[in-house]
Each structure stands twice: as C-alpha cells, then as structure tokens.
Design an enzyme around this catalytic site. Sequence first.
Site, PDB file in Angstrom:
ATOM      1  N   HIS A  41       0.819  -1.220   0.000  1.00 51.05           N
ATOM      2  CA  HIS A  41       0.000   0.000   0.000  1.00 51.05           C
ATOM      3  C   HIS A  41       0.849   1.266   0.000  1.00 51.05           C
ATOM      4  O   HIS A  41       2.054   1.242   0.275  1.00 51.05           O
ATOM      5  CB  HIS A  41      -0.918   0.000   1.227  1.00 51.05           C
ATOM      6  CG  HIS A  41      -0.149  -0.008   2.530  1.00 51.05           C
ATOM      7  ND1 HIS A  41       0.438   1.117   3.064  1.00 51.05           N
ATOM      8  CD2 HIS A  41       0.131  -1.023   3.382  1.00 51.05           C
ATOM      9  CE1 HIS A  41       1.038   0.815   4.195  1.00 51.05           C
ATOM     10  NE2 HIS A  41       0.879  -0.486   4.415  1.00 51.05           N
ATOM     11  N   GLU A 114      -2.293  -7.002   7.682  1.00 53.30           N
ATOM     12  CA  GLU A 114      -0.955  -7.020   8.270  1.00 53.30           C
ATOM     13  C   GLU A 114      -0.964  -7.798   9.580  1.00 53.30           C
ATOM     14  O   GLU A 114      -2.016  -8.017  10.193  1.00 53.30           O
ATOM     15  CB  GLU A 114      -0.464  -5.577   8.508  1.00 53.30           C
ATOM     16  CG  GLU A 114       0.951  -5.450   9.049  1.00 53.30           C
ATOM     17  CD  GLU A 114       2.016  -6.051   8.137  1.00 53.30           C
ATOM     18  OE1 GLU A 114       2.033  -7.297   8.040  1.00 53.30           O
ATOM     19  OE2 GLU A 114       2.816  -5.286   7.558  1.00 53.30           O
TER      20      GLU A 114
END
Length: 241
Positions: A41, A114
């Site tokens: 990202h 994550e």
Amino acid sequence: MTPEAVTPAPEATGTTEATGETGAPPASPVRRDRKVVLWRHGQTAWNLERRFQGSTDIELTEEGRRQARRAARLLAGLRPDAILASDLKRTAATAAELSAVTGLEVTHDEALRETYAGAWQGLTHEEIIKRFADEYTAWKRGEPVRRGGGELETEVAERAAPVVERTVEKLPPGGILVVVSHGGTIRTTIGRLLGLVPGTWEALGGLSNCCWSVLGESVRGWRLLEHNAGTLPAPVLGDDD
C-alpha cells in the site's frame, strides 16, 4: 501323440508386470506461466512517524494516494486478470486506484491484513526497542516471536498464502494476479510460496510504499522474479530464462 496346447503370448500393453508402470515416456510438467504481483500500500502518517501499524486501520496520506495512482498506471500495463486486497483502508484505497484504470473488481479478504502485533501497535520504532528489547532482538535473530503478544509470522503466512494460491488457480495460463497487501504479510507470503525456512524470511528486504514483488510460476514451483520494484519488470534475456 497330440502336441501340447501352446498358450499365445499376451499382447504388449505398455505396462511392466514388475513395476506396474507404463512404458510411455513421462508427461512433461504443465507450465502455466502465471504471475503474482504482491503490491504494498501507499504511504500513511504512521509510516512517516515510524509507528508499528500492524492491523490498526490507518488511512493513506495524500502522498500515499499519489503513489497509488502512479503505480496503478504502471501495473495496468501488465494487463492483470484479477485484483485481491486486504480489507484495511490503506490497502483498499491503493487497490481502488488499480481498479479505476483497469475496470477490474477488487476482491477483499481479511486474511491479507498485516500482522497483528498486540502491544507493539501504535508504538514508534524507538519505543518498541526500549520497552520490548529482548523480544525485538529475538525477532531480528529470526526466532519465532509473538510480537506484543500477537501473531507469529508463520501464522500470518498460513492465513494469507492459501488465499493467494486459491485465487491463482482460477487464472488462465499466463494470467496475472495483483495482491494488494502489507509489508510484513507480503514477506511471509513470499517466504511460504517459495518454500523458504521461516527463520530466513527476514532475508527478504522490506518493500517501499507502493512498490511490489513479482513471483513467476515455473515447472518447479514459484520463483522470485522482482523484489521491491517500482517499475515494470523487464524480460529476462539469458540462460536462466
């Protein structure tokens, strides 16, 4: 005297009695030449502050959105077949930029989030070293550590890699899957797909914001073709192709 009846020899069938194996040559391994692009990202405020984000849901900065738009234009040139992304805001916003230029729908999966790192989340790099020095040092040595009481890296790989594998199986030969995820999750997923020993996964360097790694399918499994790239991969022209 009547001659003894002679039993005719059995016709050759291509199968040996001793082994049960056919005499035909073994089939060549199927080579589908599919690729997986694992894309991190864009930038967040916590990236700039060097705060451990983990599964905390942080937005992109304006610079992060610009990074995502630039990278999306490049990745669209690969003509991907599918986009798979973590459902956290920073990855969803990054994936949306690629969706906008390709017209592909994004499939979100929380298994691509994550690493959950418990008490480490929200702390700066310096704060983690100060408060969890032994834990941090053991992790950097490659030992299995539940950072902040959270997930092991192997547990992250076990939830993320199968999602990628199942999605790849739906692609046509030569197909390309873009996976939009997070630095730690991408590293563990690459390690798992390549069959590396978990203690060596740290050897895969971190990804910069909005950079990516590329895995290519070969007859012997996955190969790492590009790592922490910010430009489109060039063809490999040489003996190792």
